[in-house]
Design a protein around this motif. Structure first.
Motif, PDB file in Angstrom:
ATOM      1  N   THR A   4       1.871  -8.662 -14.370  1.00  0.00           N
ATOM      2  CA  THR A   4       1.930 -10.058 -13.925  1.00  0.00           C
ATOM      3  C   THR A   4       3.330 -10.627 -14.185  1.00  0.00           C
ATOM      4  OG1 THR A   4      -0.378 -10.259 -14.592  1.00  0.00           O
ATOM      5  CG2 THR A   4       0.805 -12.318 -14.171  1.00  0.00           C
ATOM      6  N   PHE A   5       3.967 -10.144 -15.259  1.00  0.00           N
ATOM      7  CA  PHE A   5       5.301 -10.613 -15.639  1.00  0.00           C
ATOM      8  C   PHE A   5       6.266  -9.430 -15.548  1.00  0.00           C
ATOM      9  CE2 PHE A   5       1.948 -12.846 -17.971  1.00  0.00           C
ATOM     10  CZ  PHE A   5       2.108 -14.108 -17.421  1.00  0.00           C
ATOM     11  N   PRO A   6       6.827  -9.200 -14.343  1.00  0.00           N
ATOM     12  CA  PRO A   6       7.522  -7.930 -14.082  1.00  0.00           C
ATOM     13  C   PRO A   6       8.805  -7.751 -14.898  1.00  0.00           C
ATOM     14  CG  PRO A   6       7.806  -9.481 -12.260  1.00  0.00           C
ATOM     15  CD  PRO A   6       6.780 -10.081 -13.175  1.00  0.00           C
ATOM     16  N   ASN A   7       9.367  -8.839 -15.408  1.00  0.00           N
ATOM     17  CA  ASN A   7      10.630  -8.721 -16.152  1.00  0.00           C
ATOM     18  C   ASN A   7      10.451  -8.847 -17.659  1.00  0.00           C
ATOM     19  OD1 ASN A   7      12.056  -8.497 -13.696  1.00  0.00           O
ATOM     20  ND2 ASN A   7      11.885 -10.720 -13.439  1.00  0.00           N
ATOM     21  N   ALA A   8       9.211  -8.819 -18.098  1.00  0.00           N
ATOM     22  CA  ALA A   8       8.952  -9.074 -19.521  1.00  0.00           C
ATOM     23  C   ALA A   8       8.671  -7.796 -20.296  1.00  0.00           C
ATOM     24  CB  ALA A   8       7.751 -10.014 -19.667  1.00  0.00           C
ATOM     25  N   LYS A   9       9.077  -7.818 -21.560  1.00  0.00           N
ATOM     26  CA  LYS A   9       8.580  -6.857 -22.547  1.00  0.00           C
ATOM     27  C   LYS A   9       7.278  -7.421 -23.104  1.00  0.00           C
ATOM     28  CE  LYS A   9      11.074  -3.269 -22.776  1.00  0.00           C
ATOM     29  NZ  LYS A   9      10.367  -2.203 -22.045  1.00  0.00           N
ATOM     30  N   TYR A  10       6.273  -6.587 -23.253  1.00  0.00           N
ATOM     31  CA  TYR A  10       4.994  -7.002 -23.822  1.00  0.00           C
ATOM     32  C   TYR A  10       4.960  -6.507 -25.274  1.00  0.00           C
ATOM     33  CZ  TYR A  10       3.088  -7.925 -19.055  1.00  0.00           C
ATOM     34  OH  TYR A  10       2.832  -8.404 -17.786  1.00  0.00           O
ATOM     35  N   ARG A  48       1.359   0.232 -20.972  1.00  0.00           N
ATOM     36  CA  ARG A  48       2.124   1.415 -21.379  1.00  0.00           C
ATOM     37  C   ARG A  48       2.615   2.176 -20.148  1.00  0.00           C
ATOM     38  NH1 ARG A  48      -1.459   5.928 -23.913  1.00  0.00           N
ATOM     39  NH2 ARG A  48      -1.992   6.128 -21.707  1.00  0.00           N
ATOM     40  N   ASP A  49       1.707   2.413 -19.187  1.00  0.00           N
ATOM     41  CA  ASP A  49       2.052   3.248 -18.042  1.00  0.00           C
ATOM     42  C   ASP A  49       3.120   2.603 -17.161  1.00  0.00           C
ATOM     43  OD1 ASP A  49       0.146   4.876 -19.116  1.00  0.00           O
ATOM     44  OD2 ASP A  49      -1.431   4.343 -17.674  1.00  0.00           O
ATOM     45  N   LEU A  50       3.184   1.273 -17.168  1.00  0.00           N
ATOM     46  CA  LEU A  50       4.197   0.582 -16.356  1.00  0.00           C
ATOM     47  C   LEU A  50       5.466   0.277 -17.158  1.00  0.00           C
ATOM     48  CD1 LEU A  50       1.675  -1.766 -14.491  1.00  0.00           C
ATOM     49  CD2 LEU A  50       2.946   0.140 -13.458  1.00  0.00           C
ATOM     50  N   GLY A  51       5.508   0.786 -18.381  1.00  0.00           N
ATOM     51  CA  GLY A  51       6.762   0.724 -19.153  1.00  0.00           C
ATOM     52  C   GLY A  51       7.078  -0.611 -19.797  1.00  0.00           C
ATOM     53  N   ALA A  52       6.058  -1.458 -19.993  1.00  0.00           N
ATOM     54  CA  ALA A  52       6.340  -2.802 -20.506  1.00  0.00           C
ATOM     55  C   ALA A  52       6.202  -2.918 -22.020  1.00  0.00           C
ATOM     56  CB  ALA A  52       5.398  -3.806 -19.843  1.00  0.00           C
ATOM     57  N   LEU A  53       5.579  -1.902 -22.617  1.00  0.00           N
ATOM     58  CA  LEU A  53       5.162  -2.024 -24.017  1.00  0.00           C
ATOM     59  C   LEU A  53       6.321  -1.983 -25.001  1.00  0.00           C
ATOM     60  CD1 LEU A  53       2.275  -2.131 -25.124  1.00  0.00           C
ATOM     61  CD2 LEU A  53       2.367   0.353 -25.393  1.00  0.00           C
ATOM     62  N   VAL A  64       6.429 -11.316 -23.553  1.00  0.00           N
ATOM     63  CA  VAL A  64       5.031 -11.697 -23.744  1.00  0.00           C
ATOM     64  C   VAL A  64       4.638 -11.201 -25.136  1.00  0.00           C
ATOM     65  CG1 VAL A  64       2.658 -11.338 -22.977  1.00  0.00           C
ATOM     66  CG2 VAL A  64       4.493 -11.535 -21.283  1.00  0.00           C
ATOM     67  N   VAL A  65       4.271 -12.118 -26.010  1.00  0.00           N
ATOM     68  CA  VAL A  65       3.784 -11.722 -27.336  1.00  0.00           C
ATOM     69  C   VAL A  65       2.267 -11.727 -27.280  1.00  0.00           C
ATOM     70  CG1 VAL A  65       3.609 -12.373 -29.777  1.00  0.00           C
ATOM     71  CG2 VAL A  65       5.784 -12.679 -28.547  1.00  0.00           C
ATOM     72  N   LEU A  66       1.655 -10.602 -27.555  1.00  0.00           N
ATOM     73  CA  LEU A  66       0.196 -10.527 -27.564  1.00  0.00           C
ATOM     74  C   LEU A  66      -0.277 -10.518 -29.010  1.00  0.00           C
ATOM     75  CD1 LEU A  66      -0.182  -7.942 -24.683  1.00  0.00           C
ATOM     76  CD2 LEU A  66      -0.639 -10.399 -24.584  1.00  0.00           C
ATOM     77  N   THR A  67      -1.021 -11.561 -29.382  1.00  0.00           N
ATOM     78  CA  THR A  67      -1.519 -11.630 -30.754  1.00  0.00           C
ATOM     79  C   THR A  67      -2.365 -10.395 -31.051  1.00  0.00           C
ATOM     80  OG1 THR A  67      -3.456 -12.930 -30.082  1.00  0.00           O
ATOM     81  CG2 THR A  67      -1.497 -14.149 -30.821  1.00  0.00           C
TER      82      THR A  67
END
Ligand SMILES: [Zn+2]
Length: 284
Positions: free
Chosen positions: A123-129, A159-164, A98-101
């Motif tokens: 929402t996207f459990p397998n994604a890096k944000y 951050r807390d869910l480790g996706a960042l 997930v790329v966040l502008t």
């Protein structure tokens, strides 16, 4: 590579806020407002399937806030985030990136959902944000001007869910997807440029919210550093003209895409066209 565009929903904001110092008598001719001076904004997302990565650019407002918050947002229409993905054959679990502008609520809120017990989930459990480090640090230590756009329930769970994944510099995310960084709208806004069949498609996000925002002085009041935006617009419009870039407007309710052209008054947008018509033109 496959690319999809879809509009998950629309919302409304004060019309003048999107055009800064430009008088209503002028902007209202090119972007009409309703009787309450509100104008519609789309929330379009781009989905890029490279074969081994499935990349989603931005994810909309989401549904975590209370009624009072949404009473100021005036949401209507659109395909929805999950339904829009499903319609194109994708589940949330298929998304790898997930790329966040940037982290204003209308760009990143859909990435975190509320569990029935009040806890948060991706929402996207397998994604890096992916977010620029500059934007992350700017948003986490927010300022009074942007505080109502940076919502902690959208930010901290990533951050807390480790996706960042924090992006330090401009560069390639995957071959064909290049991330640029701009600072006038907010610090560290990512503008993705996608190379597809020899064309450069720019996800212009809040650098050019609407096709009507191309004239240099048409800068939204939301921008934290309008003079920086002015310079960024000027330089990027020259580059876009030289490169025959396609502008993909995330927020323009009336126009999905345009090219840019020279005119006696400066660089301006062409007539709008749909992303599907552009893809069709490329395949002919
Ligand atoms: Zn924004």
């Amino acid at each position: 590579m496959k690319i999809y565009s879809f509009n998950i929903e629309n919302f409304k904001v004060d019309g003048g806020a999107m055009f800064g110092v430009v008088p209503k008598a002028i902007w209202n001719r090119v972007y009409p407002s309703d009787e309450n001076n509100l104008i519609p904004l789309a929330i379009r997302l781009m989905l890029i399937d490279t074969g081994d990565r499935v990349i989603l650019i931005d994810n909309g407002i989401g549904n975590k806030q209370d009624e009072k918050f949404f009473s100021h947002v005036y949401r209507f229409g659109g395909e929805g985030l999950i339904d829009g993905l499903a319609k194109r054959g994708y589940n949330p679990a298929d998304i790898t990136d997930v790329v966040l502008t940037h982290l204003h609520f209308d760009h990143c809120g859909g990435g975190i959902k509320l569990n029935p017990d009040g806890s948060f989930a991706l929402t996207f459990p397998n994604a890096k944000y992916h977010i620029s480090r500059a934007q992350w640090e700017w948003a986490i230590n927010s300022n009074a001007r942007e505080a109502s756009s940076f919502l902690s329930e959208n930010l901290l769970p990533m951050r807390d869910l480790g996706a960042l994944n924090l992006i330090e510099n401009e560069g390639e995310l995957v071959p064909g997807v290049y991330l640029r960084i701009f600072n006038g709208h907010t610090r560290g806004q990512i503008i993705p440029i996608i190379t597809y069949k020899g064309k450069s498609i720019v996800f212009v996000a809040d650098l050019f919210p609407f096709r009507a925002n191309l004239p240099l002085s048409y800068i939204a009041s939301y921008d934290v550093e309008p003079m920086v935006t002015l310079k960024e617009k000027e330089t990027f419009l020259e580059e876009s003209l030289a490169g025959d870039y396609i502008f993909y407007y995330q927020h323009d309710y009336f126009s999905e895409c345009s090219r840019v052209v020279n005119s006696p008054r400066g660089i301006r947008a062409t007539e709008g066209f749909t992303f599907d018509s552009f893809l069709k033109e490329l395949s002919e």
